[in-house]
Design an enzyme around this catalytic site. Structure first.
Site, mmCIF file in Angstrom:
data_model
loop_
_atom_site.group_PDB
_atom_site.id
_atom_site.type_symbol
_atom_site.label_atom_id
_atom_site.label_comp_id
_atom_site.label_asym_id
_atom_site.label_seq_id
_atom_site.Cartn_x
_atom_site.Cartn_y
_atom_site.Cartn_z
ATOM 1 N N GLY A 82 2.362 25.675 9.241
ATOM 2 C CA GLY A 82 3.460 26.071 8.210
ATOM 3 C C GLY A 82 4.845 25.361 8.456
ATOM 4 C CD1 TRP B 122 -6.484 33.722 2.746
ATOM 5 C CD2 TRP B 122 -6.604 35.819 2.420
ATOM 6 N NE1 TRP B 122 -7.501 33.463 1.863
ATOM 7 C CE2 TRP B 122 -7.521 35.104 1.380
ATOM 8 C CE3 TRP B 122 -6.801 37.242 1.969
ATOM 9 C CZ2 TRP B 122 -8.432 35.420 0.411
ATOM 10 C CZ3 TRP B 122 -7.498 37.793 1.007
ATOM 11 C CH2 TRP B 122 -8.152 36.823 0.169
ATOM 12 C CE LYS B 123 -1.251 30.892 9.194
ATOM 13 N NZ LYS B 123 -0.409 29.877 9.828
ATOM 14 N N GLY C 82 -4.046 27.262 6.421
ATOM 15 C CA GLY C 82 -3.026 28.734 6.234
ATOM 16 C C GLY C 82 -2.443 28.573 4.870
ATOM 17 N N GLY C 83 -1.219 28.165 4.554
ATOM 18 C CA GLY C 83 -0.497 28.315 3.261
ATOM 19 C C GLY C 83 -1.182 27.952 2.058
HETATM 20 P P1 PGA Z 1 -0.959 26.306 7.663
HETATM 21 O O1 PGA Z 1 -1.438 27.189 8.683
HETATM 22 O O2 PGA Z 1 -2.095 25.492 7.021
HETATM 23 O O3 PGA Z 1 -0.148 27.132 6.896
HETATM 24 O O4 PGA Z 1 -0.079 25.073 8.412
HETATM 25 C C1 PGA Z 1 -2.562 26.785 9.559
HETATM 26 C C2 PGA Z 1 -3.122 27.859 10.395
HETATM 27 O O5 PGA Z 1 -2.238 28.546 10.898
HETATM 28 O O6 PGA Z 1 -4.117 28.180 10.541
#
Ligand code: PGA
Length: 261
Positions: free
Chosen positions: A174, A10-11, A235-236
């Site tokens: 990202g 989720w960051k 991530g996203g």
């Molecule tokens: P992303 O991020 O799927 O948004 O590119 C992946 C990650 O940083 O683990």
């Protein structure tokens, strides 16, 4: 035999309420998932307890996004491996490129964190990956091998389930620009060969290597069918159930196709 691991990073996103809402929906959405798909979510520190509570009784597990390389003491703002273990957190992401880029993470600090996690029985998800400049300069293999050597310098892997490696090309994180399945497979295979040399063929064949970098519902299948891609660090697309659940269902279909009853 490797299963599929789908981990959502989720960051620095969500709040307390949306964490609970998401986790309850996730628990509901994965009720019929095969045991061959392991689901992990990595919320920010303040929401780890809420996520654990909301996911109680479900198959999804919770990861932290970082850990201190100290065990305790005067380290303001840090969270230690024993603290995570005391909550019952089974996984922790370390060495993410955003930590490397913005917070001074190095292969040496990844190694130190890995040692602390191991002594608390927490499985690290160790991220490696090259930048676009490094890829363009044909240095991908060199960069990945250097990172692996550094992150595992004094580590003996005796249990392939005790470590997860994530290949995350920095240029794909990202950005919406995913590595092609072939580009990802090439690096995954390199990592597995390194593991075979460094540890053993048995460890290399059972250890999970995840892909991360703009993985989405519409590209996840092509990535997961690659021989050495054992799941994804997302991530996203892990932030909404609308995107995350279909990816888990795709993994489920692939696992079922591999192991027909
Ligand atoms: P992303 O991020 O799927 O948004 O590119 C992946 C990650 O940083 O683990």
């Amino acid at each position: 035999m490797r299963n599929i691991i789908m981990a959502g990073n989720w960051k620095m996103n969500k709040d307390a309420q949306s964490t609970v809402l998401f986790c309850k929906g996730l628990a509901e959405g994965i009720r019929d998932l095969s045991a061959g798909v392991k689901v992990i979510v990595a919320p920010p520190y303040p929401f780890l307890g809420l996520a654990l509570e909301a996911l109680k009784g479900s198959a999804a597990q919770v990861a932290a996004q970082n850990v201190s390389f100290n065990s305790d003491g005067a380290y303001t703002g840090e969270v230690s491996a024993p603290m995570l273990a005391s909550l019952g957190i089974p996984y922790c992401i370390i060495g993410h490129s955003e930590r490397r880029q913005y917070h001074g993470e190095t292969d040496q600090t990844v190694l130190s964190r890995q040692i602390k996690l191991a002594s608390s029985g927490i499985t690290p998800i160790i991220c490696v990956g090259e930048t676009l400049a490094e890829r363009d300069a044909h240095k991908t293999a060199q960069v990945i091998l250097t990172q692996l050597k550094g992150c595992f310098e004094t580590i003996t892997i005796s249990d392939p389930q005790s470590v997860i490696i994530a290949y995350e090309p920095v240029w794909a994180i990202g950005t919406g620009r995913t590595a092609t399945p072939e580009q990802a497979q090439e690096v995954h295979s390199l990592i597995r060969s390194w593991l075979a040399q460094r540890c053993s063929a048995a460890i290399a064949s059972d250890l999970h290597i995840l892909y991360g970098g703009s993985a989405k519902p519409d590209n996840i299948r092509d990535l997961l069918v690659q021989e050495d891609i054992d799941g994804a660090l997302i991530g996203g697309a892990s932030l909404t159930l609308e995107q995350y659940l279909p990816m888990l269902l795709t993994a489920n279909e692939l696992i079922k196709a591999r192991n027909p009853q």
